[in-house]
Design an enzyme around this catalytic site. Structure first.
Site, PDB file in Angstrom:
ATOM      1  N   ALA A  64       0.595  -1.191   0.117  1.00 23.67           N
ATOM      2  CA  ALA A  64      -0.063  -0.094   0.007  1.00 23.67           C
ATOM      3  C   ALA A  64       0.919   1.313  -0.097  1.00 23.67           C
ATOM      4  O   ALA A  64       1.921   1.323   0.020  1.00 23.67           O
ATOM      5  CB  ALA A  64      -1.129  -0.035   0.989  1.00 23.67           C
ATOM      6  N   HIS A  65       0.138   2.483   0.093  1.00 27.10           N
ATOM      7  CA  HIS A  65       0.681   3.614  -0.201  1.00 27.10           C
ATOM      8  C   HIS A  65       2.020   3.986   0.894  1.00 27.10           C
ATOM      9  O   HIS A  65       1.996   3.507   2.140  1.00 27.10           O
ATOM     10  CB  HIS A  65      -0.372   4.839   0.016  1.00 27.10           C
ATOM     11  N   ASP A  66       2.889   4.479   0.512  1.00 24.48           N
ATOM     12  CA  ASP A  66       4.073   5.365   1.014  1.00 24.48           C
ATOM     13  C   ASP A  66       4.871   4.043   1.864  1.00 24.48           C
ATOM     14  O   ASP A  66       5.534   4.473   2.704  1.00 24.48           O
ATOM     15  CB  ASP A  66       3.497   6.142   2.188  1.00 24.48           C
TER      16      ASP A  66
END
Length: 206
Positions: free
Chosen positions: A120-122
């Site tokens: 997922a993000h980051d």
């Protein structure tokens, strides 16, 4: 793009549907050279020519040793994989069918994402990391080099100020739910995931 796949085991064969026309398998075993697996020729490394190579071997340490021998490293990404905005993916990475890297994530060299897994993000994922099928790595997580994450494991999201961190060489067992940092070289199992406790030597011998 057609690639050569180092390793003709189960994982290597799973890559054939999106390996391009006339792929090759690469082996160091003299008994395998000149044979075919699922209709694909098995050749020596020096016979690959200039086509890019990916390494289809789950053990990150073996991948690391083999990668040092390669002159032309490729990537292999399934057409059903989803790669979001701001994602960086290192050389040698393999993203299998129905995998996802959502947004603003950085993926290291020779990463393996097995079917239906996501990052997922980051997130920041290091080199030679192996992610089993249906693994969920949620946002703001740091996965250091040489980590192995077993099938169905889920990593809780961190925060920008305090990302969840999986230390170098750690192993996350199948189905584990990781809610806190994992120290380097540690194996964790269970829900919530805890370090594996080995019985005393006297009990192991019984």
């Amino acid at each position: 793009m057609t690639v050569a796949i180092y390793g003709s085991g189960g994982f290597g064969r799973e890559l054939l549907p999106f390996a391009g026309p006339e792929p090759l398998f690469v082996s160091d075993d003299p008994a395998e050279i000149g044979t075919s697996v699922e209709g694909v020729r098995v050749v020596r490394l020096q016979d690959v020519g200039d086509r890019p190579i990916v390494i289809a071997i789950a053990d990150g340490q073996i991948r690391r040793r083999l990668a040092a021998r390669l002159q032309n490293t490729g990537q292999l990404i399934s057409p059903t994989a989803i790669i979001g905005p701001g994602v960086e993916i290192g050389e040698g990475a393999i993203l299998c069918a129905f995998t996802t890297v959502t947004a603003s994530a950085r993926i290291g060299r020779h990463f393996h994402a097995n079917i239906y897994s996501y990052v997922a993000h980051d997130c920041v994922v290091g080199d030679f990391v192996t992610v089993g099928p249906r693994v969920g790595i949620n946002g703001n997580t740091i996965v250091e080099d040489d980590v192995y994450i077993g099938t169905g494991a889920v990593l809780r999201h961190g925060t920008r100020d305090r990302p969840l961190r999986i230390g170098k060489g750690a192993v996350v067992g199948m189905g584990a739910v990781v809610t806190r940092d994992v120290p380097p070289g540690t194996t964790v199992v269970g829900n919530p995931a805890r370090p594996m406790v080995h019985p005393p030597a006297a009990l192991r011998a019984v």
